[in-house]
Scaffold this active site. Sequence first.
Site, PDB file in Angstrom:
ATOM      1  N   GLU A 188      23.406  65.368  20.173  1.00  0.00           N
ATOM      2  CA  GLU A 188      22.004  65.303  19.774  1.00  0.00           C
ATOM      3  C   GLU A 188      21.905  65.005  18.277  1.00  0.00           C
ATOM      4  O   GLU A 188      22.890  64.706  17.617  1.00  0.00           O
ATOM      5  CB  GLU A 188      21.304  66.626  20.111  1.00  0.00           C
ATOM      6  CG  GLU A 188      21.960  67.841  19.499  1.00  0.00           C
ATOM      7  CD  GLU A 188      21.455  69.149  20.072  1.00  0.00           C
ATOM      8  OE1 GLU A 188      21.164  69.203  21.285  1.00  0.00           O
ATOM      9  OE2 GLU A 188      21.364  70.135  19.308  1.00  0.00           O
TER      10      GLU A 188
ATOM     11  N   ASP B 271      17.609  72.829  11.534  1.00  0.00           N
ATOM     12  CA  ASP B 271      17.598  71.381  11.770  1.00  0.00           C
ATOM     13  C   ASP B 271      17.199  70.590  10.529  1.00  0.00           C
ATOM     14  O   ASP B 271      16.311  69.729  10.577  1.00  0.00           O
ATOM     15  CB  ASP B 271      16.638  71.031  12.920  1.00  0.00           C
ATOM     16  CG  ASP B 271      16.901  71.845  14.172  1.00  0.00           C
ATOM     17  OD1 ASP B 271      18.067  72.184  14.414  1.00  0.00           O
ATOM     18  OD2 ASP B 271      15.935  72.153  14.895  1.00  0.00           O
TER      19      ASP B 271
END
Length: 523
Positions: free
Chosen positions: A188, A17
């Site tokens: 997301e 991420d």
Amino acid sequence: MWETKVKNPILRGFNPDPNILKVGDMYYIAVSSFEWLPGVRVYNSKDLVNWQYLTDILTHEVNLKGNPEGCSIWAPQLSYADGLFYCIYTDVKSTQRPFKDSHNYLITSSSITGPWSEPIYMNSSGFDPSLFHDKDGRKWFLNEIWDYRMTTGNKSAGIVMQEYDAQKESLVGQVYKIFDGTSLAKTEAPHIYRHGEYYYLITAEGGTGHDHSVTICRSKTITGPYDLDPNYPMLTASDQPQSPLQCSGHASLVQGPTGDWYIAYLCTRPLLGKAAILGRETAIQEVVWTEDGWLRLANGTTAPEKETIVKTLEPDQQKINTGFLDDFNESLLPEWNALRIMPDSSWCDLASRPGYLRLISGESPQSTFEHHLLAIRQKDFHFIVTTKMTFNPQTYNQMAGVLLFLNSRNYLYMYVTHDEELGKVLRISKSAGGIFTLSDVIVPIANEELCLKVEVDGAVAKFYYRRSDIENWKQLGEIQDVLFLAGGFTGNFVGLACHDMDRKAGCFAEFSYFEYQGLDQTL
């Protein structure tokens, strides 16, 4: 201008991420840490080519005890404005369907290395938050929104945005739904950037597995409506089964030293084409703005690149050194992590015996509360770990040694313990998918100190010991397939542990050093 060949991933091992940020002439990448503390790991670089571990942001007391596997600190985002670094992150407390307990926080600091402010609570409606600082001074908070009413397994229902008032330290005003997502679903990781006359919304879609992708929308007004890139997704490996980089997505954008643009994104390198034992890693790739104002990969495709070009102001060459050595003099090296608790002097004692790490025992390897494991990321498919230890267990419930650990259901443990007939012994235990097995090999250990070595080469793990530094290594055992140490959100860790299921803090083990040698032949 110079062109430097860079081999991906640029951050090896568990570094998922990625969020990239430039402040002055320095670049930073922050990555998720999940249940490992200190939390929110940050790397820095002057040219996007060579990256170094810099700091961990969450070094204050963070209550992760009892958090389930795969929860805790998700998808941090760094931004900079008003002379301050802003860090947004999620603390996920539960992912059991249909609900998800995900609490979002904001902390600030005048320096990337801290000290950081106390956390400001933002909201809990979804994960992967980010903060956008508009040119008019307003600040906008974004996050994925979770809708438990959806019948699909993943219940991400798009992206929402709300203004953040820095004076009130709270979200204010209307909540805007700015993106519903595409047919790829699982939308997301929102980030907004301003370029030219548009606001660009970059999101991750398709989930963090095989179908992971990067999707872009744009709007001339911050609150939308946002138009979808007609050629989405911008990046994906879902249609590239032969690519060495898989699961590519979760991107963020930055301008390089020469004015060119790059994205940092998540990827995996499945071992033997099966499982990503190193976890989700970080890659980089050049992107370009088209004449009609959309963002595209500079290679003209939507595919990730194992080898890419980074343009620099000065000649450079990529260097990756994954080695690690701690001889436990005075203080722990900062790269260590622990599970859900901070590695501090209450159980990582360097004062009682100078030159040694004294690990005071914690709960069992399956505990989500007080598991006393001090570990680093596995960053290579082929590596060797060595240590020297002193331990005098009195019962079979006392154990200490070297632990390869994915989570409480998947680990390998070479440890010293006590046997009622043989006294102090060396053993190997294994947990794969929660099924625990104990090796039949038991080696009595009469002397005080013991050297341990673990070598992992691909899917094979070999365990060795010797009773002194001048002895030859003797093999204790071998595991032919360690791919059960891959899966979920994190990568495999390797480190030192001490457990006692008879009494809290009932024993301790001492280690004189810990060394990790990365042996991968190619970058």
